[in-house]
Scaffold this motif. Structure first.
Motif, PDB file in Angstrom:
ATOM      1  N   ASP A  97       0.705  -1.426  -0.106  1.00 34.21           N
ATOM      2  CA  ASP A  97       0.078  -0.024  -0.050  1.00 34.21           C
ATOM      3  C   ASP A  97       0.979   1.067  -0.050  1.00 34.21           C
ATOM      4  O   ASP A  97       1.982   1.128   0.193  1.00 34.21           O
ATOM      5  CB  ASP A  97      -0.867  -0.118   1.345  1.00 34.21           C
ATOM      6  CG  ASP A  97      -2.270   0.920   1.064  1.00 34.21           C
ATOM      7  OD1 ASP A  97      -2.885   1.051   1.939  1.00 34.21           O
ATOM      8  OD2 ASP A  97      -2.027   1.595   0.117  1.00 34.21           O
ATOM      9  N   ASP A 151      -3.035   8.454  -1.870  1.00 36.36           N
ATOM     10  CA  ASP A 151      -4.270   8.895  -2.097  1.00 36.36           C
ATOM     11  C   ASP A 151      -4.856   9.447  -0.667  1.00 36.36           C
ATOM     12  O   ASP A 151      -4.077   9.356   0.373  1.00 36.36           O
ATOM     13  CB  ASP A 151      -5.290   7.999  -2.433  1.00 36.36           C
ATOM     14  CG  ASP A 151      -5.457   6.728  -1.525  1.00 36.36           C
ATOM     15  OD1 ASP A 151      -4.199   6.275  -0.998  1.00 36.36           O
ATOM     16  OD2 ASP A 151      -6.240   6.018  -1.499  1.00 36.36           O
ATOM     17  N   GLN A 194     -11.760   6.654  -4.981  1.00 37.23           N
ATOM     18  CA  GLN A 194     -12.098   7.185  -3.876  1.00 37.23           C
ATOM     19  C   GLN A 194     -13.753   7.980  -4.176  1.00 37.23           C
ATOM     20  O   GLN A 194     -14.238   7.706  -5.134  1.00 37.23           O
ATOM     21  CB  GLN A 194     -11.425   8.478  -3.363  1.00 37.23           C
ATOM     22  CG  GLN A 194      -9.993   7.850  -2.727  1.00 37.23           C
ATOM     23  CD  GLN A 194     -10.146   6.873  -1.530  1.00 37.23           C
ATOM     24  OE1 GLN A 194     -11.385   7.019  -1.093  1.00 37.23           O
ATOM     25  NE2 GLN A 194      -9.095   6.535  -1.149  1.00 37.23           N
ATOM     26  N   GLY A 221     -11.205   3.836   0.578  1.00 41.16           N
ATOM     27  CA  GLY A 221     -12.220   4.726   1.432  1.00 41.16           C
ATOM     28  C   GLY A 221     -13.364   3.737   1.869  1.00 41.16           C
ATOM     29  O   GLY A 221     -14.327   4.307   2.338  1.00 41.16           O
ATOM     30  N   LEU A 222     -13.362   2.561   1.826  1.00 42.60           N
ATOM     31  CA  LEU A 222     -14.174   1.635   2.262  1.00 42.60           C
ATOM     32  C   LEU A 222     -13.562   0.928   3.467  1.00 42.60           C
ATOM     33  O   LEU A 222     -12.425   0.803   3.839  1.00 42.60           O
ATOM     34  CB  LEU A 222     -14.807   0.757   1.451  1.00 42.60           C
ATOM     35  CG  LEU A 222     -15.710   1.310   0.232  1.00 42.60           C
ATOM     36  CD1 LEU A 222     -16.237   0.448  -0.694  1.00 42.60           C
ATOM     37  CD2 LEU A 222     -16.949   2.164   1.006  1.00 42.60           C
ATOM     38  N   ALA A 223     -14.410  -0.002   4.361  1.00 47.61           N
ATOM     39  CA  ALA A 223     -14.111  -0.817   5.492  1.00 47.61           C
ATOM     40  C   ALA A 223     -13.354   0.327   6.606  1.00 47.61           C
ATOM     41  O   ALA A 223     -12.262   0.155   7.009  1.00 47.61           O
ATOM     42  CB  ALA A 223     -12.930  -1.814   5.093  1.00 47.61           C
TER      43      ALA A 223
HETATM   44  C1  LIG Z   1     -11.666  -1.134  10.115  1.00 45.39           C
HETATM   45  O1  LIG Z   1     -10.569  -1.770  10.363  1.00 45.39           O
HETATM   46  C2  LIG Z   1      -9.475  -1.131  10.150  1.00 45.39           C
HETATM   47  O2  LIG Z   1      -9.110  -0.540   8.801  1.00 45.39           O
HETATM   48  C3  LIG Z   1      -8.404  -1.388   8.148  1.00 45.39           C
HETATM   49  C4  LIG Z   1      -9.025  -1.987   6.792  1.00 45.39           C
HETATM   50  N1  LIG Z   1      -9.780  -1.067   6.201  1.00 45.39           N
HETATM   51  C5  LIG Z   1      -9.122  -0.413   5.277  1.00 45.39           C
HETATM   52  N2  LIG Z   1      -9.814   0.381   4.423  1.00 45.39           N
HETATM   53  C6  LIG Z   1      -8.874   0.915   3.640  1.00 45.39           C
HETATM   54  C7  LIG Z   1      -8.974   1.979   2.661  1.00 45.39           C
HETATM   55  C8  LIG Z   1      -7.522   2.466   1.936  1.00 45.39           C
HETATM   56  C9  LIG Z   1      -7.643   3.582   1.001  1.00 45.39           C
HETATM   57  O3  LIG Z   1      -8.685   4.202   0.861  1.00 45.39           O
HETATM   58  N3  LIG Z   1      -6.485   3.919   0.312  1.00 45.39           N
HETATM   59  C10 LIG Z   1      -5.226   3.328   0.773  1.00 45.39           C
HETATM   60  N4  LIG Z   1      -4.149   3.588   0.043  1.00 45.39           N
HETATM   61  N5  LIG Z   1      -5.272   2.180   1.661  1.00 45.39           N
HETATM   62  C11 LIG Z   1      -6.371   1.840   2.152  1.00 45.39           C
HETATM   63  C12 LIG Z   1      -6.188   0.858   3.226  1.00 45.39           C
HETATM   64  C13 LIG Z   1      -7.560   0.443   3.812  1.00 45.39           C
HETATM   65  N6  LIG Z   1      -7.724  -0.463   4.952  1.00 45.39           N
HETATM   66  C14 LIG Z   1      -7.636  -2.029   9.040  1.00 45.39           C
HETATM   67  O4  LIG Z   1      -6.420  -1.696   8.970  1.00 45.39           O
HETATM   68  C15 LIG Z   1      -8.333  -2.174  10.201  1.00 45.39           C
HETATM   69  O5  LIG Z   1      -7.576  -1.761  11.377  1.00 45.39           O
END
Ligand SMILES: CO[C@@H]1O[C@H](CNc2nc3cc4c(=O)[nH]c(N)nc4cc3[nH]2)[C@@H](O)[C@H]1O
Length: 377
Positions: A97, A151, A194, A221-223
């Motif tokens: 990432d 991003d 995004q 932008g999710l999770a």
């Molecule tokens: C809700 O749980 C926490 O959230 C993380 C998982 N959720 C998540 N959403 C993400 C979005 C992006 C993004 O928009 N851009 C880039 N470059 N990397 C991303 C990495 C992501 N990881 C876990 O680390 C956990 O701690």
């Protein structure tokens, strides 16, 4: 070591079943069967697992984390040690990432400008500047096989204006990332969509990324704490906007039910800390759902986790013993449960791959969910 500099990264879509897709990503360090689950190896290690054990669970690729490795031991130091593959002795593909997410979620005192993000390390407070160009440089120093643009990931819910601002900044950074990437063919560069939970912003982001042109497209932008139905809505609106001949990567997802639902909505790649983090906290994933082994009800249960599982670790020890390891916080508990959870995640995506090939994904998903619901835990 074969000459990695000439081979390319390519995606082949081999079957579809509704929105679900079966494919393969070929990279100089090996191929990745999709749908794929990518274990997270944050600081150059999948916690509590030897690299060969990660491979034995069925993983074709794992994640390294730019933010953590940039802070410790440093990208230049990893490069001087021969790159991340040799450093950790994982010779298959690695996706890194860009660092943007952790800067937003872990760093202290960060300043966001058009140029990039300056922030203070959450470890020792030292200051760093992360720009689209520096992030590409770091991921190239790590010798990563799939790298991500820098991003800005916004937490949800967010105001429209904020979502628009962050989406447009991310698009400008996508363009700068592509330029800095300098068309290296022995690794891939993915753009990141995004736009928060707004369909029009998401479509504009996808359109912008397609006009720049990437080897793959991530949905970012999710999770980030939103309800599952919000995540699914964004995915089903955005996947039709993405090229069919490029992989789609849903970042940070997720639990088994999230992954099953996202595959059914057209996603090819996933990563999540959940299986290993949950394993360290005594939660074990099985075909019948998740078991919290901290619960006292397991202390006299002589049954194994799942005597019909193809994974020997699910048959070898009693729940009573695993409960004991969890309660005493023994290191072996984290090791065993991390392996069982990662092996289950691979079993799940492997089952999806076969079901899509056989045109029976919706039946497979229904059967899988029914087993989770009915599970005699
Ligand atoms: C809700 O749980 C926490 O959230 C993380 C998982 N959720 C998540 N959403 C993400 C979005 C992006 C993004 O928009 N851009 C880039 N470059 N990397 C991303 C990495 C992501 N990881 C876990 O680390 C956990 O701690």
């Amino acid at each position: 070591m074969n000459d990695l500099s000439t081979k390319q990264v390519t995606f082949t879509l081999s079957a579809t079943d509704g929105m679900a897709r079966r494919g393969r990503i070929d990279t100089p360090r090996g191929d990745i069967q999709t749908p794929a689950f990518m274990p997270v190896g944050t600081a150059g290690t999948v916690k509590a697992m030897y690299p060969e054990q990660v491979r034995e669970t069925g993983a074709d690729i794992l994640l390294g984390n730019t933010y953590h490795l940039m802070l410790r031991p440093g990208a230049e130091r990893v490069a001087s040690q021969g790159g991340l593959h040799d450093f950790m002795d994982w010779q298959r593909p690695i996706l890194t990432d860009s660092g943007g997410f952790q800067v937003m979620s872990l760093a202290q005192l960060r300043k966001l400008t058009e140029k990039g993000v300056t922030f203070r390390s959450h470890i020792d407070g030292s200051s760093y500047e992360l720009t689209p160009e520096r992030s590409i440089e770091i991921q190239t120093l790590l010798d990563s096989d799939i790298i991500m643009q820098l991003d800005e990931c916004l937490k949800l819910p967010a105001e429209y204006k904020e979502m628009e601002r962050a989406m447009e900044l991310s698009l400008r950074w996508a363009d700068r990332s592509k330029t800095a990437f300098n068309n290296q063919r022995n690794r891939a560069l993915f753009g990141i969509v995004q736009g928060g939970d707004n369909a029009e912003l998401r479509a504009r982001s996808a359109q912008g990324l397609k006009s720049i042109g990437f080897d793959g497209y991530a949905v970012g932008g999710l999770a980030v704490g939103e309800p599952q139905e919000v995540m699914f809505k964004v995915i089903e609106e955005i996947t039709p906007e993405l090229p069919t001949d490029r992989p789609r990567y849903l970042m940070g997802v997720g639990k088994p039910d999230d992954i099953l639902g996202a595959i059914g909505r057209g996603i090819d790649m996933f990563d999540c800390v959940h299986p290993t983090r949950a394993g360290r906290h005594g939660h074990v994933y099985t075909r019948f759902g998740v078991i919290n082994l901290k619960n006292a009800r397991h202390r006299d249960d002589s049954r194994p986790i799942d005597e019909a599982s193809p994974n020997p670790n699910c048959r070898r020890w009693s729940r009573a013993y695993l409960h004991h390891l969890v309660k005493t916080e023994e290191i072996l508990g984290a090791m065993i449960l991390s392996q069982i959870n990662l092996a289950y995640y691979q079993e799940l995506v492997q089952g999806c791959r076969g079901a899509i090939e056989g045109g029976r994904f919706s039946d497979f998903a229904a059967e899988t969910r029914a087993a989770w619901a009915a599970g005699d835990l």
